[in-house]
Design an enzyme around this catalytic site. Sequence first.
Site, mmCIF file in Angstrom:
data_model
loop_
_atom_site.group_PDB
_atom_site.id
_atom_site.type_symbol
_atom_site.label_atom_id
_atom_site.label_comp_id
_atom_site.label_asym_id
_atom_site.label_seq_id
_atom_site.Cartn_x
_atom_site.Cartn_y
_atom_site.Cartn_z
ATOM 1 N N ASP A 43 0.354 -0.750 0.135
ATOM 2 C CA ASP A 43 -0.395 -0.079 0.340
ATOM 3 C C ASP A 43 0.838 0.967 -0.267
ATOM 4 O OD1 ASP A 43 -1.864 1.820 1.043
ATOM 5 O OD2 ASP A 43 -3.799 -0.191 0.516
ATOM 6 N N ASP A 61 -0.822 1.174 18.385
ATOM 7 C CA ASP A 61 -1.579 0.426 18.268
ATOM 8 C C ASP A 61 -1.589 -0.664 16.870
ATOM 9 O OD1 ASP A 61 -3.926 1.840 19.016
ATOM 10 O OD2 ASP A 61 -5.072 1.791 17.857
ATOM 11 N N HIS A 111 -3.942 6.065 4.145
ATOM 12 C CA HIS A 111 -4.302 4.512 3.618
ATOM 13 C C HIS A 111 -3.455 3.431 3.327
ATOM 14 C CE1 HIS A 111 -6.503 1.634 0.124
ATOM 15 N NE2 HIS A 111 -6.821 2.181 0.124
ATOM 16 N N SER A 119 -11.088 -1.433 -0.654
ATOM 17 C CA SER A 119 -10.215 -1.108 -0.066
ATOM 18 C C SER A 119 -10.206 -1.419 1.345
ATOM 19 C CB SER A 119 -10.060 0.744 -0.491
ATOM 20 O OG SER A 119 -8.833 0.686 -1.317
#
Length: 428
Positions: A150, A159, A186, A364
């Site tokens: 990506d 996280d 993204h 996505s």
Amino acid sequence: MRRQRKKLLGGMVLSAALVLSAFSGGAGAVDESTNTSSSSDKLRVLIQPDKSVRSLKASLKRQLGERHDFDDLGFTTEVTEEELKKLTSDKSLKVTLVNTLSIAEFQEEGRVEAMATPSDRTPWGIEAIYRNSSIQSTSGGKGIRVAVLDTGAYTAHPDLSANVEQCYNFTTSSPVVNGCADGNGHGTHVAGTILANGGGGSGIYGVAPEAKLWAYKVLSDGGSGYADDIAYAIRYAADQGVSKGVKVVISMSLGSSAKDSLIANAVTYAQQRGALVVAAAGNSGPSANTIGYPGGLKDAVAVAALENVQQNGTYRVADFSSRGNPSTAGDYVIQERDVEVSAPGRSVESTWPNGGYNTISGTSMATPHISGLAAKIWASNPTWSNNDVRAELQKRAKANDIKGGISAGTGDDIASGFGFPTVQAGDQ
């Protein structure tokens, strides 16, 4: 060096026509708008020398330089327009512009500004795939690697940081270690849906928070990238799985409307090397035959997007989600341009590069739900092959048929595929 290149190119036989890429403007034309290079005067090309002309490939690589070598498919490099004209006139060469892929058709508009804290630590997609609206945390995926190809990932996110095992930038001439910085958001969002681990008490959870992240930056911060870089990264992930003796899920929330030979070959290579490839169906729906690639490949699990709306007793397929091929619907057999499964993809909240959280939509966002579920299933069944895991995803999807949305209905349809696979008791 410049003089040597001209000498070599000038000595070639001037005869063959240019083999255009899927994004070329037309016969005899070169559409540079789809082939922007880091150098404004250079074009990325795939050169396939005639195998009967021994040593030609090696000679060309020495003179032109090499980006990636794809064996019999040829090698990629960057050339000027003048060099391209000379190369394409040689009968012993097949020269093709390298295609570009992006997230443009796979992500819908989302929130403009990210939040510092999540509105829900287990977003609706997590609750849906776990079939538990009151779930407070998730588990599973231990020992499984998920390669996210990506825009990169913010590996310092609270996280995600504990899960990061690899971080590479494949958009450069050679892979850069620890270069997967995400200037887009993204890739970080996708990674969070797969394996966010709660951030020590205040963060968000993904589907399989014990899986390890391989963050592979194959797209620019603008969200686009070259097919050869992506194909190389797919092969690299598969090879890493074999060399390290680990199970690998390759997750791709990217694509284009046209099939690319380099990526198609790489996906098949990865499948044969034991990796499971999961890819977005695309956001060009709701018409039929709008599925994108690599999702449309037979060796990739194509994922459609669901929204948090009930229709006909099930979740509804989002209108934007690309649809598959009507001529192969209903047979429960995956062929090219088939949607395989569906998962939550509208208004999905996940991790963001500023250390916070953002809500965006698209196939996505649906894809990482399935990538995470695959990791969770594989962790519970470590002796299984990639084909076994894929069969299990299909089995679970059949048991949770989706009947809401345009072209969705009972059984294998072009909108939701087999259905929506979910977590089951016993998954770890």
